[in-house]
Write an enzyme that holds these catalytic residues in place. Structure first.
Site: not given
Ligand SMILES: [Mg+2]
Ligand SMILES: [Zn+2]
Lengths: 102, 479, 489
Positions: B82, B157, B181
């Site tokens: 990420k 997210s 997330s």
């Protein structure tokens, strides 16, 4: 205790505290949205929790320390290379109005 | 979809093949880079693909094997990171204009650990700016599409990481979970996602959203692969004061222990407002667990319903402070101003997107003089209630079961006009973040629209072994 | 108008906030070196630069030092203390918040004895320092500068902020408080407490009120004093300014004022009304500090005898005056020096006399600390022994000490080398007196015929001549007796 309505002046004051330059439409939109979200969040303000202690942290850890032994940090050039502006190995900023506190 | 992935390859199998010398890491890496080349344009899972570095790293792994060294449990396994995990000398952006092009001078502990375990980083995945969002629509570099249906969001997210694993651009990915997330995009994309116990995985080098809630965790196509990755990243880190000091008890050995006698509670408060097809999958999941020998009953966590409101005070408050440092002085974007305060405000006004500004404003307001007690202080007390209610539930149950999300993946633009309705999609995932507990989302069939449904297993702090046993049973019994 | 004239009507109320830099090897939350004068931005790392993703870890030595303060100032140390974030934007603060302690500090409710009066200390807490800005253009003044340059070497250096209660009433007392505080901090080894180098910064909160009242009126915070002298001047100025304001019916506003050393005045600083909202909240990246018994015991064991207690002990054990003990203690290390001489056999009284006299004079002249003296305390004791056994008179002893201090030779060695031993032998001294009488028969005759006044004068002259003839070595007690015998005889 329910909060009062969020006004445009509140939004402008908070934007100043948060150092956010907002456009006119942003101020307008945020005035409504912050009011809605805080209205929803106000359900927690309405609860009677005087007997309940706050939890700042999910873990019951205490006394986490580091030995007082120096280690090399990061290379200055590597750090300064990422800066928007530098001068004489320092970070360059526009003039500072207002005083440091602390 | 069950334990086998569409290309028939798990991380565990790749590592075993590379370690035994039957496949080279280079060959595996090239295959995944090839799939990224073919499919990335349609999905946009990555902000940056580091193909050259990946090949070089794969060659190093192969050289180690040739020299008779064991590169570790993730030998030659490609992994997507990420883009809020710092990697030295590689752009780390949080999908924000304010950090575009920033190259950290250091690497996050979790990244060092996966590399030390033999994994091969392929690049940095897209996210909602600073991990604030539930759809990955809030990225400054454009949205990620759900590989199962490009008209739908991948969730967020960590949408880029979930999509990368679902599209088989990488067998493993790392995400971060502050209010769901990892688990929500895992559910939307039909992959496994784990939010570990707060403090088991180092946050050093994870760019903070909300410090008391953030936790890094794995994405994988199988429960076993998720366990393998979690074992590689968990354990004490002296650079993170909030890291649990005790050595990590690996979960991989628990995965196939079965669930005979496991006490499972279905959280009744989190069944309200759930779509009918999601609710139907949840009751099938209960049947699967019962068939496996678990004792399933109803559990109550009354404070969970206030979790969302508390979360939307605590997380923005911490975020407003964590994001103050993006001021145009030391790194990232600068927009000039007449003095330093003017420069700060213009930089932040231009550098942050709408959702980030909204949360900074919300958090600043919640902390400001006169409102602290009513908002932030009160939210921290609700947090205590949530923890107490979970503690009570865990006296009767080993793990708890909920849907991961109230709905399956929604379409682009569905919720962007109404932030509050977007926030409500996190209602089932948020309570565990407030408590600091672990949770896993496991794909379990599909909804009426053919999109994946996720069910979530929750456990008390450090209860990952029981959690993984239940998750594996669900995986094996999934429709 | 001077403070003195109106002091009958007005009383000053003064509280001091002292920031002390701790003498640790590393910073508060990272392993960067805590050192003065390094090249700009060389003692930096992701943590103290506030880089995204970095996290703080507390330096254990800082906690140990804070607990020493706890012992030294009789603070109570709560079971848990926590850090807060103080949020405000400033370019020399890398995270745009300062990690500090707020409503749960490590030390509360302490005391410092200042010249016999107990001054309350409200709290002492740990916090991080900021970086340093250099203002370019406009002769270095912040508001006139064209731009500024920031160096983060100081960012994250550990500080203790020590906040007194508003219990002082004069500039003199405030100075006394700071020197006493400095003395204790130096003795417990937590800081090098140099106000001039900025390792100790003092801000004063000053208000005044009518004598006899116990109200607390609007206070003004005065900053930017870089010596004890300027602290005293700034407070005196501020008291006089406030008195004048009240007496001319002007309103005092709560504000921060800067002391201008050259102009000798305080200046108000532009502060935006209502802009100070620090949005304190508990620092989620750190866990609470909960000092346990072993941490407390270690702190207690590391505290040497404190100045106030030592002063009382020296007065009673040595029979010296309180002000002499105060002088001994005011110069760091001098009391240790005197105690060393006593341990080597000198009396406390003699050790004090020589230490606060010739030794202190030599230290001041040469800007030395007692630890750096070539003559060690047992050497001073040896000198004192030579005086008390009659081998040296005071005048000779002073010369010998001076030489010993300069080149570190033992006093006995110097005496031998220079043949300086005092002549106490009656025959030898008597022969000298006879010689002088023979060479100065006029003076002897004048004495015999003179009145008391002339007798005194002539006797003094003859005495001086004998001492001169002996090159200062004649034992003055023996000389006095023989001189009188021979004049009268
Ligand atoms: Mg302070
Ligand atoms: Zn540092």
């Amino acid at each position: 205790m329910a909060p009062e309505r969020i006004t445009r002046a509140d939004v402008e004051h908070v934007a100043h505290l948060a150092r956010l330059a907002l456009t006119e439409p942003e101020i307008e939109e945020l005035t409504g949205q912050l009011g809605d979200i805080l209205g929803y969040a106000a359900q927690v303000s309405a609860l009677d929790l005087t007997e309940v202690p706050p939890t700042a942290h999910p873990l019951p850890l205490v006394n986490v320390f580091r030995p007082d032994e120096a280690r090399p940090g990061v290379d200055r050039d590597e750090v300064l290379a990422q800066a928007p502006a530098t001068e004489n190995n320092r970070f360059r900023v526009p003039r500072i109005l207002g005083e440091a506190r602390g | 979809m069950s334990a086998a992935t569409r290309n028939g390859e798990t991380a565990a199998e790749i590592a075993a093949a590379v370690r035994s010398g039957t496949r080279s890491a280079r060959e595996v890496t090239d295959a995944y880079l090839g799939r990224i080349g073919a499919g990335e344009e349609a999905v946009h899972a990555f902000n940056l693909v580091t193909a050259d570095a990946a090949r070089a790293r794969a060659d190093e792994i192969d050289a180690m094997i040739a020299d008779g060294h064991d590169p570790g449990p993730l030998a030659g396994v490609p992994i997507a990171l990420k883009d809020n995990l710092c990697t030295r000398g590689v752009a780390t952006t949080c999908s924000s204009r304010i950090l575009a092009g920033w190259e950290p001078p250091y690497t996050a502990t979790v990244v060092e650990r996966v590399v030390a375990a033999g994994a091969v980083p392929l690049g940095k995945t897209n996210l909602d700016e600073f991990a604030m969002g539930s759809s990955t629509e809030n990225s400054a570099f454009g949205p990620t599409r759900n590989p199962r249906d490009p008209s739908r969001v991948p969730g967020g997210s960590s949408g880029g990481s979930a999509a990368a694993v679902a599209a088989e651009f990488a067998p493993l990915a790392l995400g971060s979970d502050t209010g769901g997330s990892i688990r929500q995009p895992a559910a939307f994309c039909g992959v496994v996602g784990v939010k570990p116990t707060y403090g088991t995985v180092s946050r050093y080098g994870l760019i903070a959203f909300a410090s008391s809630l953030d936790q890094v965790g794995p994405f994988a196509n199988t429960v076993t692969d998720a366990a393998l990755l979690l074992d590689a990243i968990a354990g004490p880190d002296p650079l993170d004061s909030t890291s649990i000091r005790a050595e990590w008890n690996p979960v991989i050995s628990a995965v196939d222990e079965g669930i005979e006698g496991l006490r499972v509670g279905v959280v009744t408060e989190l069944l309200d407002g759930i779509d009918a097809d999601v609710a139907a999958r949840l009751s099938e999941a209960v049947d699967v667990l019962r068939a496996g020998g678990a004792k399933v009953g109803d559990a109550s966590v009354p404070a969970a319903i206030h979790g969302l409101a508390a979360y939307y005070l605590i997380a923005p408050a911490e975020a407003s402070s964590n994001l103050a440092r993006y001021d145009g002085v030391r790194y990232g974007l600068r927009v000039d101003g007449v003095d330093v305060a003017d420069m700060n405000a213009k930089t932040r006004g231009a550098g942050f997107g709408a959702e980030v500004k909204r949360r900074i404003m919300l958090g600043t307001y919640a902390l400001s003089a006169g409102y602290y007690d009513a908002y932030y202080g009160q939210a921290q007390r609700v947090r205590t209630l949530v923890i107490r209610d979970f503690d009570a539930a865990y006296r009767d149950f080993d793990v708890l079961l909920t849907p991961t999300t109230p709905t399956t993946a929604f379409e682009f633009g569905d919720k962007t006009g109404d932030p509050l309705s977007m926030y409500l999609s996190d209602v089932c995932t948020i309570p565990t973040n407030l408590a600091g507990h672990p949770a896993i989302s496991v794909p379990f069939g599909t909804g009426a629209n053919g999109m994946p449904v996720g069910v979530q297993v929750l456990a008390p702090a450090l209860g990952e072994r029981a959690m993984f046993r239940a998750a594996r049973a669900l995986e094996l019994g999934a429709p | 108008m001077s403070t003195r004239e109106v002091s009958k009507a007005w009383e000053a109320v003064i509280g001091l906030e002292v920031h002390v830099e701790l003498a640790t090897a590393t910073k508060l939350f990272c392993s960067c070196a805590n050192e003065f004068g390094a090249e700009p931005n060389t003692n930096v790392c992701p943590v103290c630069l506030g880089l995204p993703g970095s996290l703080p870890v507390l330096n254990e030595r800082v906690v140990e030092f804070a607990l020493r303060l706890g012992e030294a100032f009789e603070f109570s140390v709560p079971a848990q203390s926590i850090f807060h974030r103080k949020n405000y934007f400033y370019p020399d603060m890398p995270k745009d918040y300062q990690v500090s302690q707020y409503d749960a500090p490590i030390c509360v409710d302490g005391t410092l004895i200042v010249d016999g009066t107990a001054i309350g200390i409200e709290r002492a807490h740990m916090e991080e320092d900021t970086g340093k800005s250099l203002h370019v253009g406009g002769s270095g003044r912040i508001h006139e500068a064209d731009h500024s340059l920031v160096d983060y070497n100081r960012a994250g250096v550990p500080l203790m902020e020590i906040v007194s209660r508003p219990e002082m009433h004069s500039a003199e007392q405030a100075r006394g408080y700071v020197s006493a505080l400095r003395g204790v901090l130096g003795v417990i080894g937590v800081s090098d407490v140099k106000m001039e180098e900025g390792s100790m910064r003092v801000d004063a909160n000053v208000s005044i009120r009518p004598v006899g009242s116990d109200e607390l009126r609007t206070r003004v915070e005065v900053k930017n004093m870089n010596s004890l002298r300027s602290l005293g001047r700034a407070i005196d100025y501020e008291i006089a300014r406030q008195i004048e304001m009240y007496e001319t019916d002007e309103r005092i506003v709560q504000e921060t004022r800067h002391w201008d050393e050259d102009a000798g005045v305080t200046h108000g600083m532009r502060t935006k009304e209502g802009s100070e909202d620090y949005r304190y909240f508990p620092e989620p990246d750190l866990v609470p500090v909960a000092p346990d018994d072993s941490m407390r015991a270690r702190a207690r064991a590391s505290i040497p005898e404190l100045p106030a207690a030592r002063r009382v002990r020296l007065v009673s054990e040595w029979g010296i005056a309180d002000h002499e003990a105060a002088v001994l203690l005011a110069e760091p290390g001098l009391a240790d020096y005197a105690e060393g001489a006593v341990a080597a056999g000198a009396s406390g009284h003699d050790a004090t006399n020589w230490s606060v006299g010739a030794v202190l004079g030599y230290l001041n002249e040469n800007a030395l600390a007692p630890q750096g003296l070539l003559l060690r305390p047992d050497g001073l004791a040896e000198l004192i022994g030579l005086v008390s056994d009659g081998s040296l008179n005071r005048k000779l002893a002073t010369d010998v000490l001076d030489e010993a201090l300069r080149d570190g030779k033992r006093p006995k060695q110097i005496v031998e080398a220079r043949g300086l031993a005092q002549v106490s032998d009656e025959g030898a001294v008597g022969a000298l007196v006879d010689d002088v009488f023979a060479q100065n028969s006029d003076a002897v005759a004048d004495w015999r015929g003179g009145d008391d006044k002339l007798k005194k004068k002539k006797r003094g002259f003859l005495m001086g001549e004998v001492i001169k003839a002996s090159k200062g070595s004649a034992d003055t007690a023996v000389l006095n007796r023989l001189l009188d015998e021979k004049l009268n005889g």
